[in-house]
Design an enzyme around this catalytic site. Structure first.
Site, PDB file in Angstrom:
ATOM      1  CB  SER A  19      29.334 -26.008 -59.295  1.00 38.31           C
ATOM      2  OG  SER A  19      29.628 -24.639 -59.425  1.00 38.31           O
ATOM      3  CG  HIS A  32      28.763 -24.020 -64.144  1.00 34.41           C
ATOM      4  ND1 HIS A  32      30.080 -23.987 -63.732  1.00 34.41           N
ATOM      5  CD2 HIS A  32      28.019 -24.248 -63.042  1.00 34.41           C
ATOM      6  CE1 HIS A  32      30.111 -24.203 -62.429  1.00 34.41           C
ATOM      7  NE2 HIS A  32      28.880 -24.358 -61.985  1.00 34.41           N
TER       8      HIS A  32
END
EC number: 2.3.1.39
Length: 295
Positions: free
Chosen positions: A69, A180
């Site tokens: 990420s 997410h």
């Protein structure tokens, strides 16, 4: 970390994103619990250590980069896909957008260890059909996924997993939100607009996307980085990709903790996993590399 180059980078980043990153890194008032502070701090530390490595080990062979990420941004800056100044501004804005979504509604994440993946996917689909807001957020390794959602919905899903013995263990994580997942669609939309203003370049070192498990290229970067905020990451698949195509046998994790090294080893137990978090780690790594070269 008492290194003049590192200190200059921290000072530079602080000026660019208008935050006192040195004070934030000391974490005297739990600043690192807030997305808006921790993201610029982590990228600055990662990039600072990378620059030190390039200075002290200019011949260090780098076959590819991945990051979980946020780590993708440090990798893209390191690969010269965007400048450090533009990159840290982008990270600071990303963190601000995500903090806004995190503050809007309570959501969180939970690690699921040794998951029965297909059965868990079926359970989550059934929960969603019953109006529960719970999602898979991260595919970290064969031995760990992360699920996220509204706190009450997530706890009910974890309880069901335990009752049906779909995992060895589940652990609620101390995070600022269900990253997410669709809980961050607001930040995704804001990033769509923000990314149109960024001047990307073709990465000079290959960087694999968490979102697509394929290489970043100049033309696909804005679309992928926007999407990345609200869809699952695939770190385990990224490691497999590096092993298969780049033929790596060693990973070097830069930044706090050894979590990614553990995931990499779970993907391929033959990997030599190394880690740099602080100056002692850094000095040991440099010594080990130079001693190996001298032999």
């Amino acid at each position: 970390m008492a290194d003049s180059l590192f200190s200059r980078i921290v000072s530079w980043a602080s000026d660019v994103c208008e935050l006192d990153l040195l004070k934030i890194m000391k974490n005297e008032h739990n600043e690192l619990n807030k997305t808006v502070y921790v993201q610029p701090a982590i990228v600055t530390v990662s990039y600072g250590i990378y620059r030190m490595l390039k200075r002290d080990l200019p011949q260090l062979p780098i076959k590819g980069m991945i990051g979980l990420s946020l780590g993708e941004y440090a990798a893209l800056i390191a690969s010269n896909s965007l400048s450090f100044e533009e990159g840290i501004k982008l990270v600071a804005d990303r963190a601000r957008f995500m903090q806004q979504d995190a503050d809007r509604e309570i959501s969180t994440l939970a690690a699921v260890l040794d998951p029965q993946l297909q059965e868990i996917k079926e359970l989550i689909t059934a929960q969603q059909e019953n109006g529960q807001r719970v999602y898979i957020a991260n595919y970290n390794s064969p031995r760990q996924i992360v699920v996220g959602g509204a706190l009450t919905d997530l706890k009910a899903t974890l309880k069901k997993m335990e009752e049906d013995k779909l995992a060895k263990r589940t652990i609620l994580l101390k995070v600022n939100g269900a990253f997410h997942t669709p809980f961050f669609n607001g930040a995704r939309q804001q990033m769509h607009n923000r990314l149109q203003t960024v001047d990307f370049h073709e990465p000079q070192i290959e960087v694999i996307s968490n979102t697509t498990n394929s290489l970043f290229h100049c033309e696909n970067l804005p679309g992928i980085l926007e999407k990345q905020l609200a869809v699952p990451t695939h770190f385990g698949a990224n490691v497999k990709e590096l092993v298969k195509y780049a033929k790596i046998d060693t990973t070097l994790e830069i930044g706090p903790g050894k979590t990614l090294s553990r995931f990499a080893h779970q993907v391929d137990r033959h990997l030599n996993t190394q880690h740099i978090e602080n100056l002692v780690d850094y000095e040991n790594f440099i010594k080990e590399q130079k001693d190996g070269t001298d032999r």
